[in-house]
Design a protein around this motif. Sequence first.
Motif, PDB file in Angstrom:
ATOM      1  N   PRO A  59       0.988  -1.083  -0.011  1.00  8.92           N
ATOM      2  CA  PRO A  59      -0.040   0.123  -0.180  1.00  8.92           C
ATOM      3  C   PRO A  59       0.733   1.431   0.065  1.00  8.92           C
ATOM      4  O   PRO A  59       1.795   1.221   0.526  1.00  8.92           O
ATOM      5  CB  PRO A  59      -0.774  -0.034   1.334  1.00  8.92           C
ATOM      6  CG  PRO A  59       0.141  -0.948   2.257  1.00  8.92           C
ATOM      7  CD  PRO A  59       0.753  -1.817   1.292  1.00  8.92           C
ATOM      8  N   ALA A  60       0.374   2.363  -0.538  1.00  7.08           N
ATOM      9  CA  ALA A  60       0.929   3.601  -0.423  1.00  7.08           C
ATOM     10  C   ALA A  60       0.879   4.315   0.753  1.00  7.08           C
ATOM     11  O   ALA A  60      -0.143   4.138   1.615  1.00  7.08           O
ATOM     12  CB  ALA A  60       0.321   4.308  -1.492  1.00  7.08           C
ATOM     13  N   VAL A  61       2.150   4.814   1.343  1.00  6.97           N
ATOM     14  CA  VAL A  61       1.748   5.904   2.600  1.00  6.97           C
ATOM     15  C   VAL A  61       2.219   7.130   2.379  1.00  6.97           C
ATOM     16  O   VAL A  61       2.876   7.177   1.261  1.00  6.97           O
ATOM     17  CB  VAL A  61       2.657   5.021   3.789  1.00  6.97           C
ATOM     18  CG1 VAL A  61       2.086   3.665   4.071  1.00  6.97           C
ATOM     19  CG2 VAL A  61       4.138   4.984   3.344  1.00  6.97           C
ATOM     20  N   ALA A  62       1.998   7.867   3.265  1.00 10.95           N
ATOM     21  CA  ALA A  62       2.174   9.429   3.199  1.00 10.95           C
ATOM     22  C   ALA A  62       2.206  10.084   4.484  1.00 10.95           C
ATOM     23  O   ALA A  62       1.562   9.573   5.410  1.00 10.95           O
ATOM     24  CB  ALA A  62       1.547  10.132   2.295  1.00 10.95           C
ATOM     25  N   PRO A  63       3.014  11.194   4.716  1.00 15.65           N
ATOM     26  CA  PRO A  63       2.748  11.969   5.987  1.00 15.65           C
ATOM     27  C   PRO A  63       1.584  12.477   6.207  1.00 15.65           C
ATOM     28  O   PRO A  63       0.888  12.687   5.200  1.00 15.65           O
ATOM     29  CB  PRO A  63       3.884  13.219   5.660  1.00 15.65           C
ATOM     30  CG  PRO A  63       4.804  12.577   4.767  1.00 15.65           C
ATOM     31  CD  PRO A  63       4.302  11.808   3.730  1.00 15.65           C
ATOM     32  N   SER A  64       1.129  12.485   7.145  1.00 18.83           N
ATOM     33  CA  SER A  64      -0.425  12.695   7.560  1.00 18.83           C
ATOM     34  C   SER A  64      -0.354  14.343   7.861  1.00 18.83           C
ATOM     35  O   SER A  64      -1.471  14.709   8.619  1.00 18.83           O
ATOM     36  CB  SER A  64      -0.881  11.864   8.579  1.00 18.83           C
ATOM     37  OG  SER A  64      -0.070  12.026   9.793  1.00 18.83           O
ATOM     38  N   ALA A  65       0.449  15.005   7.686  1.00 17.70           N
ATOM     39  CA  ALA A  65       0.523  16.474   8.119  1.00 17.70           C
ATOM     40  C   ALA A  65      -0.607  17.355   7.505  1.00 17.70           C
ATOM     41  O   ALA A  65      -1.154  18.093   8.085  1.00 17.70           O
ATOM     42  CB  ALA A  65       1.705  17.305   7.415  1.00 17.70           C
ATOM     43  N   GLY A  66      -1.431  16.710   6.367  1.00 20.45           N
ATOM     44  CA  GLY A  66      -2.545  17.536   6.106  1.00 20.45           C
ATOM     45  C   GLY A  66      -3.858  16.897   6.695  1.00 20.45           C
ATOM     46  O   GLY A  66      -4.914  17.715   6.816  1.00 20.45           O
ATOM     47  N   SER A  67      -3.431  15.990   7.839  1.00 15.18           N
ATOM     48  CA  SER A  67      -4.573  15.716   8.622  1.00 15.18           C
ATOM     49  C   SER A  67      -5.745  14.860   8.042  1.00 15.18           C
ATOM     50  O   SER A  67      -6.625  14.381   8.577  1.00 15.18           O
ATOM     51  CB  SER A  67      -5.081  16.665   9.547  1.00 15.18           C
ATOM     52  OG  SER A  67      -5.970  17.650   8.888  1.00 15.18           O
ATOM     53  N   GLU A  68      -5.692  14.820   6.551  1.00 13.46           N
ATOM     54  CA  GLU A  68      -6.906  14.138   5.965  1.00 13.46           C
ATOM     55  C   GLU A  68      -6.423  12.495   5.796  1.00 13.46           C
ATOM     56  O   GLU A  68      -7.333  11.745   5.890  1.00 13.46           O
ATOM     57  CB  GLU A  68      -7.169  14.575   4.588  1.00 13.46           C
ATOM     58  CG  GLU A  68      -6.111  14.110   3.584  1.00 13.46           C
ATOM     59  CD  GLU A  68      -4.609  14.543   3.796  1.00 13.46           C
ATOM     60  OE1 GLU A  68      -4.197  15.202   4.597  1.00 13.46           O
ATOM     61  OE2 GLU A  68      -3.897  13.924   2.788  1.00 13.46           O
ATOM     62  N   LEU A  69      -5.079  12.246   6.206  1.00  8.94           N
ATOM     63  CA  LEU A  69      -4.713  10.853   6.278  1.00  8.94           C
ATOM     64  C   LEU A  69      -4.643  10.379   7.709  1.00  8.94           C
ATOM     65  O   LEU A  69      -4.336  11.466   8.724  1.00  8.94           O
ATOM     66  CB  LEU A  69      -3.461  10.627   5.650  1.00  8.94           C
ATOM     67  CG  LEU A  69      -3.486  10.834   4.018  1.00  8.94           C
ATOM     68  CD1 LEU A  69      -1.908  10.671   3.473  1.00  8.94           C
ATOM     69  CD2 LEU A  69      -4.302   9.712   3.514  1.00  8.94           C
TER      70      LEU A  69
END
Lengths: 266, 251
Positions: free
Chosen positions: B75-85
């Motif tokens: 799966p793809a992962v990303a920083p959650s800084a945008g808080s939508e993740l």
Amino acid sequence: MSAALAALRQGLPIPIPGIFDVHGHLGRYGFAIPGTDPPLLVGQMDRLGVARIAVSHMHCMKWDWESLVWGHDRVREAMERHPGRILGYFSVLPDDGARIRGEAQQRLGEGFRGIKLHNGNGYAYDHPGFEPLWAIAHERGLPVLFHTWGGPELDQIGALAARWPGMRAIAAHAGSQNVEAYLRLAQAHPNVFLDTCLSKSPRGLVERLVKGAGAHKILWGSDAHFFSLSHQLGKAIASDLTEEELEALLSGNAQRVFGGPAISFR
Amino acid sequence: MDSVKLFDAQAALGPCAPGSGVFISADDVEGQWRRLGISGGLFRYGVPNRAADLPYDNDRLYGMVEGRPGMVPCPAVAPSAGSELPPEGTQVDEALRRGAGAAWIRPEPDAWSTEPWCADALFGALADRKLPVFCQMEQVALTGVGELAERYPGLPFMVSGVPYTAMRSVVALLKAFSNIYLCLGSPWCVHGGIEFLIGHGLASRLLFGTGFPEAEAGAALGYLAYADIPMPEKSLIASENFARLAAEIRR
């Protein structure tokens, strides 16, 4: 499963006689390529079941005669060391008609079998200085392998093929981009053929070329020593082709274009 | 080679290039595998260079591989800084709960930086669980991979999409960082490339991969099948190296 695919899966020689690679190189290039000695190349051909490879020297991309000639000498040495296995292409520059004729006469006399041109040296294929070369290719029925990348050079090759019907033009890296333009080129000219070598090996491209241009118009090329023979052979064998189409691609078409009888080294 | 188990560490499911009209299903993959003798693979969803809805796409991926034991999700992962993740640790926990064998990073289309001020929480969470990171050179240049490998020495990085021209950098990168692994799928096809890397003692750092569905899988199969190397090294590359990485994940 075809016998060729079964052999590929086991790493055994491909059981198709006379497999002929129309696009190879000898020598160094700007990036690191391990193991560029011709005997190593022939050893790999043995493991794969490849009978012949037609090569130019990497210096075919140079733009001075001395470098080209030095490369031709290296190809000649490899031809002499591996007779019948390594065939030679020679290259020319369009700045000296007499030198074109002289170099062609010498190299054909040494047994070179075709011409390789690479427009990365700054000379377009429709440069008028190439005229003496086309006359020789037409008269002798020589294969001419053109580096292409789906650009205006395809139209240049089409025009040359129409003017010089005895020439057997091979457009390299078919489908690198603008696949339809390659198909139109091969369909329009009986003396234009396409080769298959591409590092990215897009899924379905070999089938598209074969179905679109006709199985008799596609030649297998590896671009070794840039790419591995095994990588480019695997791409062809795993493609969804009939056994007849695969044999034409790997062997029969090139034997016809190069004018020699079907051979097997084994 | 038929005795060697092949695991494709560089494969994808779902939609292919925009406009192609091609969608790769799990059945498509298994059909390919039967032809080529491949028994398992690590799968991403979709193409690397397009914007994505990560939670949705990951759910599609999990759904497509569910009940197919040879198919391991990446799966793809990303920083959650945008808080939508979800928070980074939650993303990693969820990936592991769903059986992930690696996590895919795509900084360009997902619009984030691999610098510590942006991504330290993400890589920290991945390192805590030793979940390998899958990246493509078009997304993270080799220089960037080296920087990440140095910053997180316990975290494995799987690099794919490396062109055939990159040998000088690749061999130095693999020697410099023991936590970097090279996927051998297209366009990595340089003449003699496998033999050369094996000669430098790097057999444990190479992963068989095909680049399917963008690339014809038979190309990578031929590249490994005909490599002039001993069978034990061939087995390492074919599947054992990835199996070792998977076994070291802290689930």
